[in-house]
Design an enzyme around this catalytic site. Structure first.
Site, PDB file in Angstrom:
ATOM      1  N   TYR A  57       5.827 -10.014   7.196  1.00  0.00           N
ATOM      2  CA  TYR A  57       5.792  -8.567   7.390  1.00  0.00           C
ATOM      3  C   TYR A  57       6.280  -8.245   8.801  1.00  0.00           C
ATOM      4  CZ  TYR A  57       3.064  -7.518   3.167  1.00  0.00           C
ATOM      5  OH  TYR A  57       2.650  -7.357   1.867  1.00  0.00           O
ATOM      6  N   ASP A  69       0.822  -1.209   0.000  1.00  0.00           N
ATOM      7  CA  ASP A  69       0.000   0.000   0.000  1.00  0.00           C
ATOM      8  C   ASP A  69       0.856   1.258   0.000  1.00  0.00           C
ATOM      9  OD1 ASP A  69      -2.342  -1.518   0.133  1.00  0.00           O
ATOM     10  OD2 ASP A  69      -2.314  -1.555   2.324  1.00  0.00           O
TER      11      ASP A  69
END
Length: 292
Positions: free
Chosen positions: A128, A70
């Protein structure tokens, strides 16, 4: 002579001329970009890389990335592929690309690759990491990569709440409302928190992630750490299948895509957590952050 990594398409099948597949491993600081995926405005990592490739190789090329990070999210390893009508000199092309992209993008390598490889579909899992900095004063070298908080968080409550995320669940409650996906089911193999002085890190390994999923998870877990939710509330939030049941979406600049695995990997390598990974970097905190 045709490269063994070229497509098997051939004249005998009536197909177009063979193409050559190449893989790039990349790192980037996402702050200045509108995410990975190409946008009309052109200010995405994909757009910048494709412009550099057009200049370096004098071809119109499209690249395919393994993860659509994003806006504002960083990557310490992103994997991308492209197909070229001609065999290229990877060493020369790599030097050109490194000179053409901005300093916020690093092209770590460029290699011929198997034409059957698909950076998204071939991936088995991803890791992540989200970073939070607790309290003040704050090191200015860390500020662009952490969510700064002026409150302590209950680490034991965070760890207890995180355990409810493990396994396969419908993660609709932690997905951006504008996401378009076939299924909200995802499997989390491992997730936990590590604290080093004022730096609090959240690591999560899964077979895939929904839009803003990790940031929504972190924003919700922070409410647990602040005592505004109980650890068991995570089970209720998962069952709600409603984004409104979860907490805020944590700021993008604290999140980094660390590694994409193409072999079955259900445990986070210790090297990623220690900061000694091939692709990653460590903030290099001393044992006593206030010491010299």
């Amino acid at each position: 002579m045709e490269s063994p990594l070229a497509s098997k398409d051939s004249a005998e099948s009536g197909s177009p001329a063979p193409f050559f597949t190449y893989r790039m491993d990349l790192a980037y600081i996402g702050t200045a970009f509108q995410g990975w995926q190409s946008q009309p405005g052109g200010n995405t990592v994909q757009d910048v890389l494709e412009k550099a490739l057009r200049t370096a190789l004098r071809q119109e090329l499209r690249i395919l990335g393994a993860s659509r990070t994003d806006t504002g999210v960083h990557a310490e390893q992103q994997v991308a592929t492209f197909r070229s009508a001609e065999a290229i000199n990877c060493e020369l092309a790599l030097r050109s690309l490194q000179a053409l992209v901005p300093p916020t993008i690093g092209v770590l390598n460029l290699r011929p690759w198997d034409s059957d490889f698909h950076p998204i579909l071939s991936a088995k899992s991803k890791v992540y990491r989200y970073r939070i900095w607790l309290g003040t004063p704050q090191n200015p070298f860390t500020r662009p990569f952490v969510w700064s908080m002026h409150h302590d968080l209950d680490l034991s409550a965070l760890q207890e709440a995180t355990r409810h995320l493990l396994g396969t669940h419908d993660f609709r409650s932690f997905c951006a409302s504008d996401a378009s996906v076939a299924t909200y089911d995802r499997t989390i193999f491992e997730a936990h928190w590590v604290q080093r002085g004022p730096l609090l890190e959240f690591y999560i390994l899964g077979d895939g992630f929904l839009k803003q999923m990790v940031r929504s998870v972190v924003g919700t877990l922070v409410k647990v750490g602040l005592g505004k939710l109980k650890p068991d509330d995570i089970k209720r939030i998962l069952s709600a299948h409603d984004r409104r049941a979860a907490g805020q979406t944590a700021p993008a600049h604290g999140l980094s895509l660390l590694r994409i695995f193409y072999d079955v990997t259900e445990k986070i390598p210790a090297s990623l957590i220690s900061g000694g990974s091939e692709f990653g970097f460590s903030l290099g905190l001393p044992e006593d952050p206030a010491g010299v």
